[in-house]
Design a protein around this motif. Structure first.
Motif, PDB file in Angstrom:
ATOM      1  N   GLU A  30      -3.565  -0.650  -6.849  1.00  0.00           N
ATOM      2  CA  GLU A  30      -4.976  -0.267  -6.755  1.00  0.00           C
ATOM      3  C   GLU A  30      -5.409   0.020  -5.319  1.00  0.00           C
ATOM      4  OE1 GLU A  30      -7.154  -3.393  -8.681  1.00  0.00           O
ATOM      5  OE2 GLU A  30      -6.345  -2.872 -10.654  1.00  0.00           O
ATOM      6  N   CYS A  31      -4.748  -0.596  -4.338  1.00  0.00           N
ATOM      7  CA  CYS A  31      -5.158  -0.383  -2.940  1.00  0.00           C
ATOM      8  C   CYS A  31      -4.345   0.712  -2.257  1.00  0.00           C
ATOM      9  CB  CYS A  31      -5.077  -1.695  -2.152  1.00  0.00           C
ATOM     10  SG  CYS A  31      -3.409  -2.148  -1.672  1.00  0.00           S
ATOM     11  N   GLY A  32      -3.502   1.407  -2.991  1.00  0.00           N
ATOM     12  CA  GLY A  32      -2.767   2.518  -2.408  1.00  0.00           C
ATOM     13  C   GLY A  32      -1.303   2.249  -2.140  1.00  0.00           C
ATOM     14  N   CYS A  33      -0.806   1.108  -2.551  1.00  0.00           N
ATOM     15  CA  CYS A  33       0.606   0.778  -2.342  1.00  0.00           C
ATOM     16  C   CYS A  33       1.447   1.155  -3.551  1.00  0.00           C
ATOM     17  CB  CYS A  33       0.760  -0.714  -2.020  1.00  0.00           C
ATOM     18  SG  CYS A  33       0.058  -1.200  -0.452  1.00  0.00           S
ATOM     19  N   ASP A  34       1.156   2.316  -4.134  1.00  0.00           N
ATOM     20  CA  ASP A  34       1.943   2.770  -5.280  1.00  0.00           C
ATOM     21  C   ASP A  34       3.304   3.308  -4.837  1.00  0.00           C
ATOM     22  OD1 ASP A  34       0.855   4.971  -4.040  1.00  0.00           O
ATOM     23  OD2 ASP A  34       0.196   5.938  -5.886  1.00  0.00           O
ATOM     24  N   ASP A  35       3.572   3.244  -3.532  1.00  0.00           N
ATOM     25  CA  ASP A  35       4.868   3.642  -3.000  1.00  0.00           C
ATOM     26  C   ASP A  35       5.767   2.422  -2.759  1.00  0.00           C
ATOM     27  OD1 ASP A  35       3.279   2.674  -0.950  1.00  0.00           O
ATOM     28  OD2 ASP A  35       3.809   4.245   0.476  1.00  0.00           O
ATOM     29  N   ARG A  51       7.650   4.785   2.237  1.00  0.00           N
ATOM     30  CA  ARG A  51       6.356   5.322   2.645  1.00  0.00           C
ATOM     31  C   ARG A  51       6.530   6.549   3.531  1.00  0.00           C
ATOM     32  NH1 ARG A  51       0.741   2.398   3.550  1.00  0.00           N
ATOM     33  NH2 ARG A  51       1.180   2.111   1.353  1.00  0.00           N
ATOM     34  N   ASP A  53       5.268   8.902   6.301  1.00  0.00           N
ATOM     35  CA  ASP A  53       4.373   8.815   7.454  1.00  0.00           C
ATOM     36  C   ASP A  53       5.091   9.434   8.646  1.00  0.00           C
ATOM     37  OD1 ASP A  53       2.338   8.027   9.314  1.00  0.00           O
ATOM     38  OD2 ASP A  53       1.878   6.350   7.999  1.00  0.00           O
ATOM     39  N   ASP A  66      -3.264  -2.056   3.973  1.00  0.00           N
ATOM     40  CA  ASP A  66      -3.494  -1.963   2.532  1.00  0.00           C
ATOM     41  C   ASP A  66      -3.323  -3.329   1.869  1.00  0.00           C
ATOM     42  OD1 ASP A  66      -3.893   0.771   2.814  1.00  0.00           O
ATOM     43  OD2 ASP A  66      -1.890   1.313   2.085  1.00  0.00           O
ATOM     44  N   SER A  69      -6.093  -5.779   2.628  1.00  0.00           N
ATOM     45  CA  SER A  69      -7.367  -5.433   1.984  1.00  0.00           C
ATOM     46  C   SER A  69      -7.494  -6.057   0.595  1.00  0.00           C
ATOM     47  CB  SER A  69      -7.536  -3.909   1.889  1.00  0.00           C
ATOM     48  OG  SER A  69      -6.713  -3.367   0.860  1.00  0.00           O
ATOM     49  N   THR A  70      -6.367  -6.492   0.008  1.00  0.00           N
ATOM     50  CA  THR A  70      -6.386  -7.116  -1.316  1.00  0.00           C
ATOM     51  C   THR A  70      -6.558  -8.629  -1.238  1.00  0.00           C
ATOM     52  OG1 THR A  70      -4.020  -7.567  -1.435  1.00  0.00           O
ATOM     53  CG2 THR A  70      -4.749  -5.382  -2.162  1.00  0.00           C
TER      54      THR A  70
END
Length: 91
Positions: A30-35, A51, A53, A66, A69-70
């Motif tokens: 949900e916070c963007g760590c789908d990688d 990732r 980058d 990320d 943030s959780t």
């Protein structure tokens, strides 16, 4: 853009059950760590990242932001030495 491979070990604040592992995976997605692939680790939970980058430093910093943030707590970053080019080769 290059893909950087590294792992972030997260503290398991409570007993690590299948349900807890799925909760961590959901929170990270949900916070963007789908990688990241999420697995149990002897020290807690391991998030194994692939990732994209511009730099490894930026990829790791973004992943840590990320994760934090959780409300999850990273305890260390692990790198596979075979996947890191020597500094002299990077130039």
């Amino acid at each position: 853009m290059p893909t950087h491979e590294f792992s972030v070990i997260l503290s398991a604040a409570s007993e690590l059950t299948d349900e807890r592992l799925l909760d961590v995976a959901d929170r990270l997605a949900e916070c963007g760590c789908d990688d990241a692939t999420i697995v149990a680790n002897r020290d807690g939970v391991e998030a194994m990242f692939d990732r994209d980058d511009d730099s490894l430093d930026s990829a790791i910093a973004g992943a840590l932001r990320d994760i934090q943030s959780t409300g999850l707590k990273p305890i260390r970053v692990e790198l596979d030495p075979e996947r890191i080019a020597p500094a002299s080769a990077a130039g």
